[in-house]
Design a protein around this motif. Sequence first.
Motif, PDB file in Angstrom:
ATOM      1  N   ASP A  70      37.833 -24.786 -61.242  1.00 56.48           N
ATOM      2  CA  ASP A  70      39.124 -25.254 -61.206  1.00 56.48           C
ATOM      3  C   ASP A  70      40.245 -24.602 -61.930  1.00 56.48           C
ATOM      4  O   ASP A  70      39.658 -23.929 -63.061  1.00 56.48           O
TER       5      ASP A  70
ATOM      6  N   ASP B 298      42.174 -27.021 -53.889  1.00 59.57           N
ATOM      7  CA  ASP B 298      41.833 -28.115 -54.945  1.00 59.57           C
ATOM      8  C   ASP B 298      41.235 -29.081 -54.734  1.00 59.57           C
ATOM      9  O   ASP B 298      41.499 -30.099 -54.529  1.00 59.57           O
ATOM     10  N   ASP B 299      39.763 -28.967 -55.099  1.00 54.41           N
ATOM     11  CA  ASP B 299      39.055 -27.762 -55.491  1.00 54.41           C
ATOM     12  C   ASP B 299      38.151 -27.417 -54.535  1.00 54.41           C
ATOM     13  O   ASP B 299      36.789 -26.781 -54.900  1.00 54.41           O
TER      14      ASP B 299
END
Lengths: 470, 470
Positions: free
Chosen positions: B185, B124-125
């Motif tokens: 994302d 992430d991310d």
Amino acid sequence: MTDQTPDPVLAHALSRRSELLAALTALIACPSDGADPAQAPGMEGARRLVEARLTAMGFCALQRLEAGGQPAIYAERMDAPGRPTILVYAHYDVQPPEPLALWRSPPFEASVRDDRIHGRGASDDKGPMLIALEALAAFIAIDGALPINVKILIEGEEETGSPSMPGLLAAHRDLLDADAILSADGARWRPGLVSINTGSRGNGGFEIAVRTASKDLHSGRYGGVTRNALHVMADLIAGLHDADGRIAAPGFYDDVPDLTDAQIAELAAIPVDMDAHLAEIGAAPFGEAGHSTLARLWLRPTLDVNGMWGGYTGAGSKTVIACEAQAKMTMRLVPGQSPSHARACVLAHLRASLPEGATLDLLADRGWSGANAVPDDHPLLLAAEAAMHETTGQIPVRVRIGASIPLTELIETALGIDTVMFSYATSDEDYHAPNEFLRLSAIDEGLAGWVAVLRRIGAQDAAEYAPFRR
Amino acid sequence: MTDQTPDPVLAHALSRRSELLAALTALIACPSDGADPAQAPGMEGARRLVEARLTAMGFCALQRLEAGGQPAIYAERMDAPGRPTILVYAHYDVQPPEPLALWRSPPFEASVRDDRIHGRGASDDKGPMLIALEALAAFIAIDGALPINVKILIEGEEETGSPSMPGLLAAHRDLLDADAILSADGARWRPGLVSINTGSRGNGGFEIAVRTASKDLHSGRYGGVTRNALHVMADLIAGLHDADGRIAAPGFYDDVPDLTDAQIAELAAIPVDMDAHLAEIGAAPFGEAGHSTLARLWLRPTLDVNGMWGGYTGAGSKTVIACEAQAKMTMRLVPGQSPSHARACVLAHLRASLPEGATLDLLADRGWSGANAVPDDHPLLLAAEAAMHETTGQIPVRVRIGASIPLTELIETALGIDTVMFSYATSDEDYHAPNEFLRLSAIDEGLAGWVAVLRRIGAQDAAEYAPFRR
């Protein structure tokens, strides 16, 4: 006074008013905060002042009684064979003075203003203690003896919950044996109202935790699909009382006596407007339906959540489904109720109300103390009422305390005798707050009251107390 | 792949797997925790690595977009006139690494073990962002151009709530104009399940206080005669839902659409046992009656208390009747619901439930964001599904997110376009916890997916997107 001849003992006591105030000033100057180990010298200073006064008064058998905590001071004068033996109780320790910034004069420096003497302990319990001692001293000075047998017990742990008192009472049962206790602690209920306390509620507390998962969950990933411990706890708390404000736990009221018509009439006659008093602090009257405010305060049990918390309580927001919630609860109980039965009923009710997927744990169980009531016809109660009537011209109103006096029950259990409270403090004297004070008027009223009650007890026979001893 | 001829672009991308891992290692080494001002150098380091890569790939118009917060990185290649213009979204900032003691390798030092690369931001991310960039780079390296027009927006405030994003979008509306957003994302829902996110719930929070008196009261002196704010708050929270788990506030469901038979069938076909998943974390299924667990999670609104507190919450017990209680609440909302209407319904219900003698204040009102859903027939959704089907052999399951993606709504509001999530992270990769990791298998899967989706979009006409732009 009904008799117009001045009482020479009382006249002597009143003539020594300034000496009493000087002694109180010296006692206040001893910071006897037993909760603070740094104040040990203040505790010792207070003990020595009390011991010096008892010695000067000619008390015998002066000694310190210890059971692992702060020593209590004991002394006696068994001047009156055949008359009752009364244990006079007081305490020399005081509440912590914090928050210091709110005091208008230093807490351990007596300051007289507005017909009041300010200082930590002025009202609780150094002033009322000295009133009792100086009344006793006046008898000794004028008559050479007391009209009754007096044992003195002045403890140093009242403000910290009397942790070593049970051991102390057990270890000195014979020494402390008496017909009843007359306490110089236990404030008058309302300024301007002549009243006497005849009972107190019991209490006890416990703490519970509710769990619904092994960890806190994200409300986006779990919202709508599982239990929220905060909702479960809210449901449990909401279910503690029914719509009529009655405690909903089955069996809780099993041993709660119905109010008698006499009690209802007695309460109705008390000239106090509780609702107006509540309005002053922004509160509305509320409680068990079918009972007056005073009945709910004195003669009905209560169950209150004192604290509850769970989930995210910091700044901003956090989208969490809490896995745990906690609550602290206390009950106030009335004579007849067993604290353990009452607690068992509440816990069983909580457990029965628990939804599937939630668990309840009992985290702590604290401070159980039964309710207390002096028998209506107890000779010491009658003597105290007669003394009040004689010195004020008013028949004292019998009142109770909604709070709990663990010491009263402790003494009843250990020594099998009743306690009558005969303090000349008043409950509005900020005794657990900054700027504690004692009304100067309490000194004359108290000396008169104590001289009168000692004479009344001196007119009683020790045998009158026998039926009330357990 | 259905076509047995190796895709030369994909072959090139896969051949550079070790360079991708090296780039990810370098990015993880930049502690780009935007919440911590001390990590400003880490933020700048991450920006420079991303900018250097975009420059090397031959992206144009590279610039930083700022609106008072962390700069976002913008770049574009308008290689394909007539083809769709897609804004590729990712973010370079990461969650705080705390609690540090729980990390098995340092958070900002990439560590490959068990076929996973560990480190803060791996999943992430930073990993998913590099997969997207390297797929784009392979087209440029092999074909000399992209099959579509690409605008890149890589922000630095995703983990801190994108505070300056509204201003940034407003200020650069023309620059950022595109047919749709493809986001690197937004994690895949379940390991082993080919799925695509098609919507998210809205959310919003507020905080309330209940007061019953001007100060805390002693439970002995007031127990039984007035309101306890904790009881009132518990009653209010208990009354938020009815016995069927439905939100009890009148009007709350006004704009909540009933589930269609198609939706019910679609949810029933999803091969996930949510109840077993709940059991793993010690939680039991619970929620609005009449709806499946997945329906409750994705297509039904919720109202949760996230924190509640009041009274004495320290050690031991205190016999206090609390004069105040507070609670934080958030709602999850579904498409059709207006956050402000939903909140107004809840507040009106709370106020209507308030007993005499209690007041309710709204203390804070936070983070309102509407629900979001990509239209069923949106061309970018269809392209993404086709690419997934092509690269995995499986038809992706359409899933939703019970949580909220404020950015999606923000972009929809500011730019009038939809977002399709196409991240190759997976939701179990501890990305907001210690030991964040990315499965190494995600790299090959992601490169294949991105090459495939870019080709699919390249086969579309920009005009196909026009009906979906607002």
